[in-house]
Design a protein around this motif. Structure first.
Motif, short mmCIF file in Angstrom:
data_model
loop_
_atom_site.label_atom_id
_atom_site.label_comp_id
_atom_site.label_asym_id
_atom_site.label_seq_id
_atom_site.Cartn_x
_atom_site.Cartn_y
_atom_site.Cartn_z
N GLY A 123 59.80 -48.70 -93.74
CA GLY A 123 60.56 -49.51 -92.80
C GLY A 123 59.88 -49.68 -91.46
N GLU A 124 58.66 -49.16 -91.32
CA GLU A 124 57.91 -49.26 -90.06
C GLU A 124 57.37 -50.68 -89.86
N MET A 125 57.55 -51.21 -88.65
CA MET A 125 56.98 -52.51 -88.29
C MET A 125 55.56 -52.26 -87.82
N ILE A 126 54.57 -52.89 -88.52
CA ILE A 126 53.16 -52.57 -88.28
C ILE A 126 52.35 -53.72 -87.69
N TRP A 144 44.80 -50.84 -89.87
CA TRP A 144 43.63 -51.67 -90.21
C TRP A 144 42.93 -51.09 -91.43
N ARG A 145 42.24 -51.96 -92.15
CA ARG A 145 41.41 -51.60 -93.30
C ARG A 145 42.21 -50.94 -94.45
N LYS A 146 43.45 -51.37 -94.59
CA LYS A 146 44.28 -50.87 -95.69
C LYS A 146 44.78 -52.00 -96.58
N GLY A 147 44.33 -53.23 -96.30
CA GLY A 147 44.71 -54.37 -97.12
C GLY A 147 46.02 -55.03 -96.73
N TYR A 148 46.67 -54.56 -95.66
CA TYR A 148 47.95 -55.14 -95.28
C TYR A 148 47.82 -56.58 -94.79
N ALA A 149 46.78 -56.87 -94.02
CA ALA A 149 46.60 -58.25 -93.53
C ALA A 149 46.35 -59.19 -94.70
N THR A 150 45.52 -58.76 -95.63
CA THR A 150 45.25 -59.57 -96.83
C THR A 150 46.54 -59.85 -97.59
N GLU A 151 47.35 -58.84 -97.74
CA GLU A 151 48.62 -58.97 -98.46
C GLU A 151 49.57 -59.91 -97.74
N ALA A 152 49.67 -59.77 -96.42
CA ALA A 152 50.57 -60.62 -95.64
C ALA A 152 50.11 -62.07 -95.66
N ARG A 172 53.67 -54.29 -100.86
CA ARG A 172 53.89 -53.18 -99.92
C ARG A 172 54.57 -53.60 -98.63
N LEU A 173 54.81 -54.90 -98.46
CA LEU A 173 55.33 -55.40 -97.19
C LEU A 173 56.59 -56.23 -97.35
N ILE A 174 57.40 -56.20 -96.31
CA ILE A 174 58.49 -57.16 -96.13
C ILE A 174 58.08 -57.98 -94.91
N ILE A 175 58.01 -59.28 -95.08
CA ILE A 175 57.61 -60.18 -94.00
C ILE A 175 58.88 -60.92 -93.60
N ARG A 176 59.32 -60.66 -92.36
CA ARG A 176 60.68 -61.05 -91.99
C ARG A 176 60.74 -61.46 -90.52
N LEU A 233 55.79 -57.73 -89.76
CA LEU A 233 55.29 -57.12 -90.99
C LEU A 233 55.85 -55.70 -91.05
N GLU A 234 56.64 -55.45 -92.05
CA GLU A 234 57.31 -54.15 -92.21
C GLU A 234 56.82 -53.47 -93.48
N LEU A 235 56.47 -52.20 -93.38
CA LEU A 235 56.10 -51.44 -94.57
C LEU A 235 57.34 -51.23 -95.43
#
Length: 184
Positions: free
Chosen positions: A74-77, A103-111, A7-11, A68-70
């Protein structure tokens, strides 16, 4: 520098990230457990984006921050940082920050998982560590979910204004990462 997760682009940071970066860096709830104070000045945001825009790999002794971009919007979160240790270039430290709405959506875990894959599988690092305030349950739970081991609990060890905060230190070895990956 570009990493992908489901779900993320890490750039690298880009100029258009400055406003989003300033918004979450200026939320007291976000800054509470971090090393900056609110208000977080625009000049520091611009400086960070300028410094991080073209960084291709983490450099020994220096933090490399990645946006971290969705993928969907394309939102930077948020951002995730990596610093290769000066005393041992096969070890790194990571840190992460997200806007509270994410927060609490799993984005940090994914990144974190994507960055660990890069550090262990691509760079061949031996060990990655992270630390967080003992009161920051969201962060330490995320680190544990990803597979980090809690290695230390330092009581009132980190200066935060006029007080001292306690912190947990976490670590993961390359062999632990590989064992965890092989389990699926």
């Amino acid at each position: 520098m570009l990493l992908n997760s489901p779900r993320l682009i890490i750039r690298n940071f880009k100029d258009s990230d400055i406003e989003s970066f300033l918004v979450y860096r200026n939320i007291p709830e976000v800054a509470k457990y971090q090393g900056w104070t609110v208000p977080y000045p625009r000049e520091l945001a611009v400086q960070l984006v300028d410094e991080m825009r073209d960084v291709e790999l983490p450099h020994v002794g220096h933090w490399m921050q990645l946006a971290l971009e969705l993928r969907e919007t394309g939102e930077m979160i948020g951002d995730i940082g990596v610093r290769i240790k000066r005393e041992d270039a096969r070890q790194a430290v990571i840190g992460f920050t997200l806007a509270p709405i994410h927060w609490r959506k799993g984005y940090a875990t994914e990144a974190i998982t994507a960055v660990l894959g890069f550090l262990f599988d691509e760079l061949g690092l031996h060990r990655v560590s992270a630390d967080c305030d003992t009161e920051n349950a969201g962060s330490w739970r995320t680190l544990e979910k990803v597979g980090f081991r809690r290695e230390a609990h330092f009581v009132e060890s980190y200066p935060m204004g006029d007080d001292y905060a306690s912190e947990y230190v976490y670590g993961m070895l390359q062999r632990e990462w590989r064992a965890r990956k092989s389990l699926g």
